[in-house]
Design an enzyme around this catalytic site. Structure first.
Site, PDB file in Angstrom:
ATOM      1  CE  LYS A 386      -0.282  -0.334   5.038  1.00  0.00           C
ATOM      2  NZ  LYS A 386      -1.111  -0.756   6.161  1.00  0.00           N
ATOM      3  CE1 TYR A 613      11.836  32.275   2.240  1.00  0.00           C
ATOM      4  CE2 TYR A 613      12.094  29.889   2.224  1.00  0.00           C
ATOM      5  CZ  TYR A 613      11.756  31.057   1.575  1.00  0.00           C
ATOM      6  OH  TYR A 613      11.340  31.013   0.283  1.00  0.00           O
TER       7      TYR A 613
HETATM    8  C1  LIG Z   1      -0.285  -1.728   6.773  1.00  0.00           C
HETATM    9  C2  LIG Z   1      -0.834  -2.972   7.251  1.00  0.00           C
HETATM   10  C3  LIG Z   1      -0.009  -4.092   7.438  1.00  0.00           C
HETATM   11  C4  LIG Z   1       1.493  -4.051   7.250  1.00  0.00           C
HETATM   12  O1  LIG Z   1       2.103  -3.535   8.411  1.00  0.00           O
HETATM   13  P1  LIG Z   1       3.655  -3.475   8.614  1.00  0.00           P
HETATM   14  O2  LIG Z   1       3.845  -3.096  10.012  1.00  0.00           O
HETATM   15  O3  LIG Z   1       4.175  -2.445   7.675  1.00  0.00           O
HETATM   16  O4  LIG Z   1       4.211  -4.812   8.299  1.00  0.00           O
HETATM   17  C5  LIG Z   1      -0.592  -5.278   7.802  1.00  0.00           C
HETATM   18  N1  LIG Z   1      -1.937  -5.354   8.010  1.00  0.00           N
HETATM   19  C6  LIG Z   1      -2.744  -4.286   7.862  1.00  0.00           C
HETATM   20  C7  LIG Z   1      -4.199  -4.462   8.116  1.00  0.00           C
HETATM   21  C8  LIG Z   1      -2.226  -3.068   7.501  1.00  0.00           C
HETATM   22  O5  LIG Z   1      -3.038  -2.017   7.384  1.00  0.00           O
END
Ligand SMILES: *Cc1c(COP(=O)(O)O)cnc(C)c1O
Length: 721
Positions: A386, A613
């Site tokens: 994701k 700045y």
């Molecule tokens: C993002 C996510 C993961 C992955 O988590 P990590 O800590 O990056 O391994 C697993 N399960 C769900 C439901 C998530 O939203």
């Protein structure tokens, strides 16, 4: 760091290869010792051309998605070079009476497409043909089968070459080869000979087997020795119709090439052009030296003494090559332009002009391997990609993972899932988040797996009538999404809904990263509730689908959980969320992403002068400031301003001074006198032996590395190495 990753060994070996090719056509040792000459020119010298094929395969197919474009470029350039070569050799063809032969038209066709219109030019059509064959084989069958197929072609070639003696008295086979020889005078051509080496080049580029210099070198010596024995034996048995192809040539080339890529350093692209010119031009120089010998009445020295002849031809060809390179640099200051040009190299430099992300796919592959090692045997890695694969580039990362055998992915949104499908990602893609019901048709069309986040959502989805694959999300304490684990009845009803194929059931842990006692108790309770639910469902006659609980920390802290999947994000990318986390298992995961920029300007400011700045930095001594073209617009947190963050330059850590701007930041390089404009600046990653981890970067910016990575700006170039 970029220098140390470049393949200087390949460039320098081009010189040896070119010298060997010239030797093949002159036989420098023939007057001294025939066997020595045979060994040099008919056995050892045979590594030269396969080497050039492998170089092409190595660079052309390194980045599969761009390979089609690169292949087209390569073909265009090689055809152009071949055209020029044909033209410059026409006078020689006229002189040797080429145009007076029988069946001129057919022979011209044959020569142009297969043999080469001069004896050494066969390399160019073979290169064109070999590249196309290899590319198609790899694309259609993948590396392993492509290699097997190319080995098969090579075997056919062998019996028309060094092993001809074995088949020439077998009527059927000798007739068959007779047919082949009507089309192509030798089997050492673009079909039987070249593809295997293109494919080997590509395999070496795309594999990340760890091997040591010494082992590889010993393997090379053994293969080469066996090739010597093979060549001398075939020679003494008089088996050889031609002497280009040996069985041991294949392993010899493999180990030779792997030895060469271990020698890293600054590349010398002009050597590509230079050696190609030597290759093309040296027969012309042979004729020239002969002519000179005749004119000067020095034939006894220049022609009959093969060593002197060889030296003269080499010198003259080298001079022409230097002139050509010089001309080319004048025309195109970026460097060489021969058909063996490293296209990757050029692309990288264009992308490394301002600020960029480097993604190390070897480390990604390594992480997959070590994570799979700590997972229970029947548990599969579901790659969480994701948020653009946590800033690493979702499509590229997923395609690569696909290529190395990962078949399950998790994304947050339907659009992320569709993007992967459009890139050709195959396997399961689970959407972890909620998808608007209005987009159900797309779920179906792109074969995405939807998470059922509540009973009502499941029912509505089911009523829309699309055959969908889904996973049910169970809330065991996170209280974000999912159905409360105590609602066993409702959950059981979901299994009865029409049109939904329930492929999985899962929950998510809220504090699996923590090793505090009360957090661990909470997690154990979550896990316990999930299994309790599964038991209850089973008692109601529900067939339990695939299960999953752990994310990265879940796996590292609770590796004993036995599920069908572990949903791994952070660990896959080789990072933890915070430096303070000390999970129970500590596998050797390696950071995949580096964030880099360049030192763009250097300026000296005097005591009392201010910087940037808000005049947030006022020099209390004469200070040397470096300007770096990356800012919060690229995702560098503004929190890192005024000394809270630092960067690496030439292996030294220096502070960020003043306020970070949208597109630039300033660093204090007073203590690094050797720093110069153009030096690489590392914000995340290693410089020499210093490293800034994503967690360091995040801690200074008062956040976690997850946030840092997925907020890296879209205007950063991404380079996959
Ligand atoms: C993002 C996510 C993961 C992955 O988590 P990590 O800590 O990056 O391994 C697993 N399960 C769900 C439901 C998530 O939203």
């Amino acid at each position: 760091m970029s220098d140390s990753r470049e393949y200087a060994g390949i460039d320098y070996f081009r010189i040896i290869a070119a010298l060997l090719v010239v030797a093949i056509h002159i036989s420098p040792l023939i007057n001294i010792n025939e066997t020595a000459d045979f060994i040099l020119t008919r056995i050892v010298g045979r590594v030269a051309v396969p080497f050039f094929f492998m170089v092409s395969g190595f660079f052309l197919f390194s980045d599969w998605e761009k390979s089609e474009k690169r292949l087209k470029n390569f073909l265009k350039k090689t055809v152009f070079l071949y055209g020029i070569s044909i033209i410059i050799y026409i006078p020689v063809n006229i002189y040797t009476g080429y145009f007076k032969m029988d069946n001129l038209f057919i022979n011209i066709l044959k020569d142009v497409f297969i043999e080469g219109t001069m004896y050494h030019l066969w390399y160019l059509p073979a290169s064109i043909f070999g590249a196309v064959v290899a590319w198609n084989l790899i694309r259609k069958m993948g590396h392993k089968d492509a290699l097997s197929f190319a080995v098969f072609l090579y075997l056919i070639g062998l019996f028309g070459d060094s092993y001809f003696g074995l088949i020439k008295d077998i009527p059927l086979l000798s007739n068959l080869y007779g047919l082949i020889f009507q089309v192509s005078d030798y089997t050492r051509n673009g079909l039987f000979f070249a593809p295997i080496f293109f494919i080997l080049g590509s395999i070496i580029r795309n594999s990340n087997v760890n091997y040591t210099k010494i082992n590889n070198f010993v393997a090379l010596l053994i293969s080469l020795s066996l090739m010597l024995i093979e060549g001398l034996t075939l020679h003494s048995l008089e088996f050889q119709r031609h002497d280009s192809m040996y069985i041991m040539l294949v392993p010899t080339m493999f180990f030779l090439f792997r030895s060469l890529i271990l020698y890293r350093g600054k590349r010398v692209p002009t050597l590509g052009t230079g050696t190609m010119v030597v290759y093309i031009i040296h027969p012309m120089m042979i004729i020239f030296v002969r002519l000179m010998g005749k004119i000067l009445k020095l034939e006894w020295l220049l022609v009959e003494n093969n060593i002197i002849h060889y030296i003269m031809v080499t010198l003259l060809s080298t001079m022409v090559a230097i002139l050509a390179v010089w001309w080319e640099i004048g025309r195109n200051p970026r460097g060489g332009n021969g058909p063996h040009k490293d296209y990757t190299h050029k692309n990288l430099d264009n992308k490394r002009d301002r600020a960029w992300i480097e993604v190390n796919l070897d480390n990604l592959k390594h992480n997959v391997t070590v994570l799979q090692q700590i997972m229970p045997r029947d548990c599969h890695l579901m790659a969480v990609v994701k948020a653009d694969a946590y800033g690493h580039g979702g499509e590229r990362i997923s395609s690569y993972l696909n290529k190395i055998g990962i078949k399950s992915f998790a994304v947050a949104t339907i659009d992320e899932g569709i993007a992967l499908r459009k890139k050709g990602v195959v396997g399961d893609i689970l959407i972890l988040g909620y998808t608007d019901l209005g987009r159900t048709q797309e779920l179906w069309k792109y074969k995405l797996i939807q998470t059922i986040v509540s009973y009502d959502y499941g029912r509505e989805l089911s009523e829309l009538g699309y055959d969908l694959k889904v996973h049910i999300k169970i809330d065991t304490g996170m209280h974000r999404m999912g159905i409360d684990h105590r609602n066993v009845e409702k959950i059981a009803q979901i299994f009865k809904l029409e049109n939904l194929e329930i492929r999985g059931i899962y929950t998510h842990l809220a504090v699996s990263d923590s090793r505090r006692t009360e957090d661990m108790e909470f997690t154990e309770k979550q896990i316990g509730s999930f299994y309790e639910l599964l038991k209850d469902l089973k008692e109601r006659g529900v067939r339990i689908p695939k299960t999953h609980i752990q994310s990265s920390y879940g796996l590292l802290n609770y590796p004993e959980i036995r599920c069908d999947y572990a949903r791994i994000g952070m660990a896959l990318y080789g990072v933890l969320s915070e430096n303070s986390h000390k999970p129970r298992l500590n596998p050797d995961i390696r950071p995949v992403l580096s964030l880099k920029s360049k030192l763009r300007l250097i300026r000296d400011i005097k005591t009392g002068e201010s910087l940037g700045y808000g005049r947030a930095f006022i020099a209390n001594k004469n200070t040397r400031i470096g300007i770096v073209p990356i800012g919060y617009g690229d995702g560098v947190p503004r929190n890192l301003s005024c000394g809270r963050g630092s960067v690496l330059i030439n292996g030294c850590e220096v502070p960020i001074v003043g306020r970070i701007c949208m597109d630039q930041l300033m660093i204090d390089i007073t203590d690094i006198p050797e720093a110069k404009v153009g030096d690489t600046i590392v914000l995340i990653g290693t410089s020499r032996n210093r490293e800034i981890l994503a967690t360091d970067f995040a801690a200074n910016g008062e956040t976690i590395s997850n946030e840092i990575l997925c907020r890296l700006g879209s205007r950063l170039n991404k380079i996959y190495v």
